[in-house]
Design a protein around this motif. Structure first.
Motif, PDB file in Angstrom:
ATOM      1  N   VAL A  34     -10.602  -3.307  -3.355  1.00 21.46           N
ATOM      2  CA  VAL A  34     -10.358  -3.964  -4.648  1.00 21.46           C
ATOM      3  C   VAL A  34      -9.022  -3.521  -5.243  1.00 21.46           C
ATOM      4  O   VAL A  34      -8.237  -4.344  -5.737  1.00 21.46           O
ATOM      5  CB  VAL A  34     -11.527  -3.674  -5.610  1.00 21.46           C
ATOM      6  CG1 VAL A  34     -11.189  -4.151  -7.024  1.00 21.46           C
ATOM      7  CG2 VAL A  34     -12.795  -4.354  -5.142  1.00 21.46           C
ATOM      8  N   GLU A  35      -8.732  -2.231  -5.199  1.00 20.13           N
ATOM      9  CA  GLU A  35      -7.468  -1.743  -5.752  1.00 20.13           C
ATOM     10  C   GLU A  35      -6.268  -2.270  -4.964  1.00 20.13           C
ATOM     11  O   GLU A  35      -5.251  -2.658  -5.557  1.00 20.13           O
ATOM     12  CB  GLU A  35      -7.462  -0.220  -5.757  1.00 20.13           C
ATOM     13  CG  GLU A  35      -8.350   0.393  -6.826  1.00 20.13           C
ATOM     14  CD  GLU A  35      -8.098   1.879  -7.007  1.00 20.13           C
ATOM     15  OE1 GLU A  35      -7.125   2.385  -6.397  1.00 20.13           O
ATOM     16  OE2 GLU A  35      -8.858   2.529  -7.744  1.00 20.13           O
ATOM     17  N   CYS A  36      -6.381  -2.305  -3.649  1.00 21.83           N
ATOM     18  CA  CYS A  36      -5.272  -2.846  -2.851  1.00 21.83           C
ATOM     19  C   CYS A  36      -5.045  -4.327  -3.152  1.00 21.83           C
ATOM     20  O   CYS A  36      -3.896  -4.781  -3.240  1.00 21.83           O
ATOM     21  CB  CYS A  36      -5.561  -2.644  -1.361  1.00 21.83           C
ATOM     22  SG  CYS A  36      -5.566  -0.927  -0.817  1.00 21.83           S
ATOM     23  N   ILE A  64       2.741   0.066  -3.601  1.00 24.35           N
ATOM     24  CA  ILE A  64       2.482   0.540  -2.238  1.00 24.35           C
ATOM     25  C   ILE A  64       2.425   2.064  -2.213  1.00 24.35           C
ATOM     26  O   ILE A  64       1.574   2.660  -1.532  1.00 24.35           O
ATOM     27  CB  ILE A  64       3.561   0.009  -1.284  1.00 24.35           C
ATOM     28  CG1 ILE A  64       3.576  -1.515  -1.307  1.00 24.35           C
ATOM     29  CG2 ILE A  64       3.326   0.502   0.128  1.00 24.35           C
ATOM     30  CD1 ILE A  64       4.675  -2.126  -0.456  1.00 24.35           C
ATOM     31  N   VAL A  65       3.305   2.708  -2.962  1.00 25.34           N
ATOM     32  CA  VAL A  65       3.304   4.178  -3.018  1.00 25.34           C
ATOM     33  C   VAL A  65       2.022   4.690  -3.672  1.00 25.34           C
ATOM     34  O   VAL A  65       1.409   5.669  -3.207  1.00 25.34           O
ATOM     35  CB  VAL A  65       4.550   4.670  -3.775  1.00 25.34           C
ATOM     36  CG1 VAL A  65       4.530   6.190  -3.908  1.00 25.34           C
ATOM     37  CG2 VAL A  65       5.819   4.228  -3.066  1.00 25.34           C
ATOM     38  N   ILE A  66       1.582   4.042  -4.744  1.00 26.81           N
ATOM     39  CA  ILE A  66       0.342   4.470  -5.415  1.00 26.81           C
ATOM     40  C   ILE A  66      -0.862   4.309  -4.491  1.00 26.81           C
ATOM     41  O   ILE A  66      -1.729   5.194  -4.417  1.00 26.81           O
ATOM     42  CB  ILE A  66       0.157   3.675  -6.718  1.00 26.81           C
ATOM     43  CG1 ILE A  66       1.273   4.006  -7.707  1.00 26.81           C
ATOM     44  CG2 ILE A  66      -1.193   3.993  -7.347  1.00 26.81           C
ATOM     45  CD1 ILE A  66       1.226   3.186  -8.982  1.00 26.81           C
ATOM     46  N   SER A  67      -0.938   3.199  -3.778  1.00 23.46           N
ATOM     47  CA  SER A  67      -2.060   2.989  -2.839  1.00 23.46           C
ATOM     48  C   SER A  67      -2.060   4.032  -1.735  1.00 23.46           C
ATOM     49  O   SER A  67      -3.115   4.551  -1.344  1.00 23.46           O
ATOM     50  CB  SER A  67      -1.978   1.582  -2.240  1.00 23.46           C
ATOM     51  OG  SER A  67      -2.062   0.588  -3.245  1.00 23.46           O
ATOM     52  N   MET A  82      -0.801   7.082  -1.908  1.00 22.04           N
ATOM     53  CA  MET A  82      -1.131   8.393  -2.449  1.00 22.04           C
ATOM     54  C   MET A  82      -2.613   8.507  -2.802  1.00 22.04           C
ATOM     55  O   MET A  82      -3.204   9.585  -2.688  1.00 22.04           O
ATOM     56  CB  MET A  82      -0.282   8.668  -3.686  1.00 22.04           C
ATOM     57  CG  MET A  82       1.206   8.812  -3.390  1.00 22.04           C
ATOM     58  SD  MET A  82       1.578  10.202  -2.308  1.00 22.04           S
ATOM     59  CE  MET A  82       1.068  11.562  -3.346  1.00 22.04           C
ATOM     60  N   ARG A  83      -3.220   7.424  -3.219  1.00 24.60           N
ATOM     61  CA  ARG A  83      -4.620   7.485  -3.631  1.00 24.60           C
ATOM     62  C   ARG A  83      -5.590   7.379  -2.460  1.00 24.60           C
ATOM     63  O   ARG A  83      -6.581   8.102  -2.391  1.00 24.60           O
ATOM     64  CB  ARG A  83      -4.916   6.365  -4.635  1.00 24.60           C
ATOM     65  CG  ARG A  83      -4.473   6.681  -6.047  1.00 24.60           C
ATOM     66  CD  ARG A  83      -4.808   5.532  -6.973  1.00 24.60           C
ATOM     67  NE  ARG A  83      -6.218   5.179  -6.931  1.00 24.60           N
ATOM     68  CZ  ARG A  83      -7.192   5.814  -7.603  1.00 24.60           C
ATOM     69  NH1 ARG A  83      -6.890   6.847  -8.375  1.00 24.60           N
ATOM     70  NH2 ARG A  83      -8.456   5.420  -7.525  1.00 24.60           N
ATOM     71  N   TRP A  84      -5.345   6.469  -1.533  1.00 27.29           N
ATOM     72  CA  TRP A  84      -6.326   6.168  -0.490  1.00 27.29           C
ATOM     73  C   TRP A  84      -5.839   6.433   0.922  1.00 27.29           C
ATOM     74  O   TRP A  84      -6.592   6.249   1.864  1.00 27.29           O
ATOM     75  CB  TRP A  84      -6.746   4.701  -0.587  1.00 27.29           C
ATOM     76  CG  TRP A  84      -7.317   4.334  -1.913  1.00 27.29           C
ATOM     77  CD1 TRP A  84      -6.714   3.637  -2.905  1.00 27.29           C
ATOM     78  CD2 TRP A  84      -8.614   4.662  -2.398  1.00 27.29           C
ATOM     79  NE1 TRP A  84      -7.548   3.493  -3.971  1.00 27.29           N
ATOM     80  CE2 TRP A  84      -8.728   4.126  -3.699  1.00 27.29           C
ATOM     81  CE3 TRP A  84      -9.697   5.369  -1.870  1.00 27.29           C
ATOM     82  CZ2 TRP A  84      -9.872   4.263  -4.467  1.00 27.29           C
ATOM     83  CZ3 TRP A  84     -10.837   5.508  -2.628  1.00 27.29           C
ATOM     84  CH2 TRP A  84     -10.920   4.957  -3.915  1.00 27.29           C
ATOM     85  N   ALA A  91      -4.290   2.326   3.334  1.00 29.03           N
ATOM     86  CA  ALA A  91      -4.318   1.512   2.121  1.00 29.03           C
ATOM     87  C   ALA A  91      -2.928   0.986   1.770  1.00 29.03           C
ATOM     88  O   ALA A  91      -2.771  -0.150   1.307  1.00 29.03           O
ATOM     89  CB  ALA A  91      -4.885   2.322   0.963  1.00 29.03           C
ATOM     90  N   GLY A  92      -1.888   1.810   1.970  1.00 28.30           N
ATOM     91  CA  GLY A  92      -0.530   1.339   1.732  1.00 28.30           C
ATOM     92  C   GLY A  92      -0.138   0.196   2.654  1.00 28.30           C
ATOM     93  O   GLY A  92       0.521  -0.764   2.226  1.00 28.30           O
ATOM     94  N   ARG A  93      -0.565   0.279   3.897  1.00 18.86           N
ATOM     95  CA  ARG A  93      -0.277  -0.813   4.824  1.00 18.86           C
ATOM     96  C   ARG A  93      -1.020  -2.092   4.422  1.00 18.86           C
ATOM     97  O   ARG A  93      -0.467  -3.202   4.524  1.00 18.86           O
ATOM     98  CB  ARG A  93      -0.663  -0.394   6.241  1.00 18.86           C
ATOM     99  CG  ARG A  93      -0.327  -1.443   7.285  1.00 18.86           C
ATOM    100  CD  ARG A  93      -0.572  -0.936   8.691  1.00 18.86           C
ATOM    101  NE  ARG A  93      -1.973  -0.642   8.941  1.00 18.86           N
ATOM    102  CZ  ARG A  93      -2.465   0.596   9.064  1.00 18.86           C
ATOM    103  NH1 ARG A  93      -1.678   1.631   8.925  1.00 18.86           N
ATOM    104  NH2 ARG A  93      -3.740   0.789   9.295  1.00 18.86           N
TER     105      ARG A  93
END
Length: 307
Positions: free
Chosen positions: A112-114, A145-148, A150-152, A156-158
């Motif tokens: 959901v966050e992504c 992308i950086v937040i995703s 760092m969090r997951w 998740a960034g990809r």
């Protein structure tokens, strides 16, 4: 006048009553046999190559009123109220996978966050291009992308990168999607991966600078292919002409070669990208610190003291 013989009348009536009693006896016998056969116990289960025991008939007995009115035996109920109540309680209990710390819940929250980050980035990029204000918001396009990451995690960034690129491909076409991917998407993914691995700032800025420079050159090549014009050659020719004019005005009669021009062009691109990535590192560090993710960052001492 007819005369009636008493003897014949008696014989006729006797034979009539005898036949009636005989028929009644026969009917009663058949009824009794029928009830007795119905009340016989069921034979034992037979197996192959086993001789069935001879059928033994129980003595005839008249059925009583209780046997006639009884339909079936009273059995134990299959489900009791206590068991049913226990099943309802089990169904009402939350599965461990759906708890806030469960694996399914965490994967759903990550997805959901992504998706929300991808939708927000695609919308801002689309509006900034439509309103010609891309230069004012270009520094924030890599932040989701950086937040995703760092969090997951890197995965998740990809996912955020791919989702944003596909969304821009649908909204604005392949050119805008490729521009975002080369100038912002890959840079944000590289930075998020390096920060997730807790690398030093020197290595992170150096690698991100190279990625940004390659993305810029790739953007120039893609634009040259689309407009059927060699933009890279035009840039180098203009640099050569400007440098020759400066040297001539300074009294130097030498003309630089094209290899020197290419080297100078590459150096200027690296310096530009390096300064941009240094400022981007500082800006994202402040944002992530304000979001409560300072413990996940590996900041320099001077910046950590300033924050």
């Amino acid at each position: 006048m007819f005369s009636m013989n008493p003897l014949k009348t008696y014989q006729h009536s006797s034979s009539f009553f005898f036949s009636i009693s005989k028929a009644h006896t026969t009917l009663h016998t058949h009824t009794s046999l029928h009830h007795s056969f119905l009340s016989l116990p069921s034979p034992a289960p037979s197996f192959p190559f086993r001789i069935k025991p001879p059928l033994s008939l129980s003595p005839l007995s008249f059925p009583t009123s209780s046997n006639l009115l009884r339909v079936s035996n009273i059995g134990v109920p299959v489900f009791s109220s206590e068991e049913h109540h226990g099943e309802e309680e089990d169904n009402n209990e939350v599965s461990p996978d759906l708890s806030p710390n469960g694996l399914v819940f965490q994967k759903t929250l990550q997805l959901v966050e992504c998706s929300m980050f991808a939708a927000l980035t695609g919308l801002v990029y689309f509006l900034s291009n439509s309103l010609a204000i891309e230069n004012y918001f270009s520094c924030f396009f890599s932040l989701p992308i950086v937040i995703s990451s760092m969090r997951w995690g890197v995965d998740a960034g990809r996912k955020t990168l791919v989702s944003t690129t596909i969304l821009l491909f649908v909204l604005s076409g392949p050119v805008k999607a490729l521009t975002y991917l080369l100038k912002h998407g890959i840079v944000g993914y590289t930075m998020g991966t390096l920060w997730r691995l807790e690398t030093s700032w020197n290595l992170s800025i150096f690698l991100c600078t190279i990625v940004r420079a390659l993305g810029s050159v790739g953007f120039v090549l893609v634009t040259s292919f689309l407009i059927r014009e060699n933009i890279l050659a035009l840039i180098t020719i203009n640099i050569h002409a400007s440098l020759t004019f400066v040297l001539t005005a300074a009294g130097v009669n030498s003309i630089p070669s094209m290899n020197v021009i290419y080297t100078l062009f590459g150096t200027l691109v690296l310096i530009n990208c390096g300064c941009f990535m240094f400022l981007l590192h500082m800006l994202y560090s402040v944002f992530l610190t304000r979001m409560g993710m300072k413990s996940s960052l590996k900041l320099p001492r001077w910046l950590e003291r300033a924050i």
